[in-house]
Structure formats: structure tokens, C-alpha cells
Motif scaffolding. Structure first.
Motif, PDB file in Angstrom:
ATOM      1  N   SER A   1      39.517  40.305  37.313  1.00 54.95           N
ATOM      2  CA  SER A   1      40.422  40.941  38.277  1.00 54.95           C
ATOM      3  C   SER A   1      40.821  39.901  39.318  1.00 54.95           C
TER       4      SER A   1
ATOM      5  N   ASP B   1      40.664  40.236  42.391  1.00 58.64           N
ATOM      6  CA  ASP B   1      39.595  40.206  43.407  1.00 58.64           C
ATOM      7  C   ASP B   1      38.460  39.273  42.980  1.00 58.64           C
ATOM      8  N   ASN B   2      38.072  39.366  41.708  1.00 64.42           N
ATOM      9  CA  ASN B   2      37.011  38.470  41.195  1.00 64.42           C
ATOM     10  C   ASN B   2      37.442  37.015  41.312  1.00 64.42           C
TER      11      ASN B   2
ATOM     12  N   VAL C   1      39.756  35.676  43.291  1.00 66.05           N
ATOM     13  CA  VAL C   1      39.875  35.239  44.689  1.00 66.05           C
ATOM     14  C   VAL C   1      38.492  34.951  45.271  1.00 66.05           C
ATOM     15  N   GLU C   2      37.549  35.829  44.992  1.00 70.38           N
ATOM     16  CA  GLU C   2      36.192  35.639  45.532  1.00 70.38           C
ATOM     17  C   GLU C   2      35.583  34.333  45.002  1.00 70.38           C
TER      18      GLU C   2
ATOM     19  N   ALA D   1      47.610  34.188  43.390  1.00 72.43           N
ATOM     20  CA  ALA D   1      46.407  34.513  44.178  1.00 72.43           C
ATOM     21  C   ALA D   1      45.978  33.308  45.020  1.00 72.43           C
TER      22      ALA D   1
END
Ligand code: PGA
Length: 253
Positions: A183, A185-186, A188-189, A228
């Protein structure tokens, strides 16, 4: 992605893995012709199997397509049957090399220390390495992904990177060749954690090292991934085998 004066152009890297006979050179020529017609915002590189490296480099000579090897030995030459050195890749027309791909780590038991030695050999030969890291599904499900990948970064980067051009590729193992994409989010983290480690290690230089994402990047998801934060390009496997798909990903950068 938004570019500032210190942000290098994104790198879109096509890793053909163990795919490609002579006929595949036509795909490389088609990528080169496509970029001639529509110059890209990104840097573009193809990583064919070693058997095609020289011919592919000749086929795309004078175009925007860069060429690289999929792996190199840590030594410059010697009694290492079946291996290819960084110097040989450079001699065949390559300017980049992938090291530490998870398939090498898994199939050939490559440790982070070995990957660091390969990256050092690449730099010594004047090549730009792409140093790969990524967690397994079990590690992600156990909540250990970030700690594991940061540890891989610590141990897979060679000591003398100051002032040298190199890239990192984050490729979660469970997303490679599976059609399952991490994802945003994954991504970006993880990219933020890798960036922090690069800055801790290399200061200002660490702020500009491209961090590529890899794992089922396709024409239909490339734009979102490449937009991203801290995503400095893509390492593309399956979708780099066809010029049409690869060009569509390049265009998304
Ligand atoms: P994939 O491979 O795009 O086929 O998932 C990516 C890679 O392993 O470099």
C-alpha cells in the motif's frame, strides 16, 4: 514526484531477471525508440541477463536507455566459475548494477556483508549500484518490517559511499512477481525510515539518494506509487519485459 534542484530525476529500472533471448533485443530497441519520440522526465535503465548485456548495450547505444547488470561478484576477477565482475559489466557497456536482490539473497544465500562487498566492487569499477532490501511476509505480519529493512540498510551499504552515486531499492518480498503491491502507506512509512537511515549515515548526501520501490509495479499503479513521498523511482520486473508496458510506467514518472 515533485522535483527540486537537489532531487535527482527518478530512475525507472527494468529488471529482466532470467528472461530474454536474442529476440528480446527488439523490446529494448522499442524502449529506446519510444524515448526518442517522447523524452522522459525519468532516467531509464534496462538490466538484461548477462548473456544479452553487451548486445543490448550496442542495440540502444546513443539512446536515452542506460544498461546495467543484475548482479556482480565482489572480486574484480579470478577463479569464480559462473560469476561476472563489475569491471566486466562496465566493459560490456553497463553503467549500473543491481546488488542484493531478494532472489539473489534467497537463491544464493547472499548475506548483507556480501551485498555490501558487491556494492563496493561496483563503485570501484565506476558503476552505480542499486542496493536492494525488503522484508518477507512473515516479518511484515510480525510487525518487524521496518526494523528488519533498516538493519539490512545498515549492513548492506559499503563503508565508502561518500560522494558516490548509488540507489536503494525497497522491494517487499511478498510483492515481487505476485501482483500484490504494497500500500502507499506501507511504502511511505518504509521509504521514510530508509531515508532517515541514509541521512544518519551520509548527512546531506543521504537526503538525495534515490529510493526506488519495487514489487508488482505496473502501468496502472505506477503513477500513484511514483507520486508518493520519498519514492525516487521504480525497480520493475515483469512489466519491463514488454516495451509497451515499460514505456507506460516511464511516462507515469
Ligand atoms: P516484479 O519484480 O515487478 O515482477 O514484481 C520486481 C523485482 O523483483 O525487481
Amino acid at each position: 514526484m515533485s522535483l527540486t534542484s537537489t532531487t535527482p530525476r527518478p530512475l525507472i529500472a527494468g529488471n529482466w531477471k532470467m528472461n530474454g533471448l536474442s529476440a528480446a533485443l527488439d523490446e529494448a530497441r522499442a524502449v529506446a525508440a519510444g524515448l526518442d519520440r517522447r523524452p522522459a522526465a525519468a532516467r531509464v535503465a534496462l538490466f538484461p541477463p548477462a548473456t544479452l548485456l553487451h548486445r543490448l548495450a550496442e542495440a540502444v547505444e546513443g539512446s536515452f536507455v542506460l544498461v546495467g547488470g543484475q548482479d556482480c561478484h565482489a572480486q574484480a576477477k579470478g577463479a569464480h566459475t559462473g560469476d561476472v565482475s563489475a569491471e566486466m559489466i562496465a566493459d560490456a557497456g553497463g553503467t549500473l548494477v543491481i546488488v542484493g536482490h531478494s532472489e539473489r539473497r534467497t537463491d544464493h544465500g547472499e548475506t548483507c556483508a556480501r551485498v555490501a562487498a558487491k556494492a563496493q566492487a561496483a563503485i570501484d569499477a565506476g558503476l552505480e549500484p542499486i542496493i536492494c532490501v525488503g522484508e518477507s511476509l512473515a516479518q511484515r505480519e510480525a510487525g518487524e518490517a521496518v526494523a528488519f529493512v533498516v538493519d539490512q540498510i545498515r549492513n548492506s551499504l559499503p563503508a565508502s559511499l561518500t560522494g558516490k552515486a548509488f540507489n536503494v531499492a525497497y522491494e517487499p518480498l511478498w510483492a515481487i512477481g505476485t501482483g500484490r503491491v504494497a500500500s502507499v502507506d506501507n511504502i511511505v512509512e518504509m521509504h521514510a525510515a530508509i531515508r532517515a537511515e541514509l541521512i544518519a549515515r551520509l548527512g546531506d548526501q543521504g537526503a538525495t539518494v534515490p529510493i526506488l520501490y519495487g514489487g508488482s509495479v505496473k502501468p496502472d499503479n505506477a503513477r500513484e506509487i511514483l507520486a508518493a513521498p520519498e519514492v525516487g523511482g521504480a525497480l520493475v520486473g515483469g512489466a519491463s519485459l514488454k516495451a509497451k508496458d515499460f514505456l507506460a510506467i516511464i511516462e507515469a514518472a
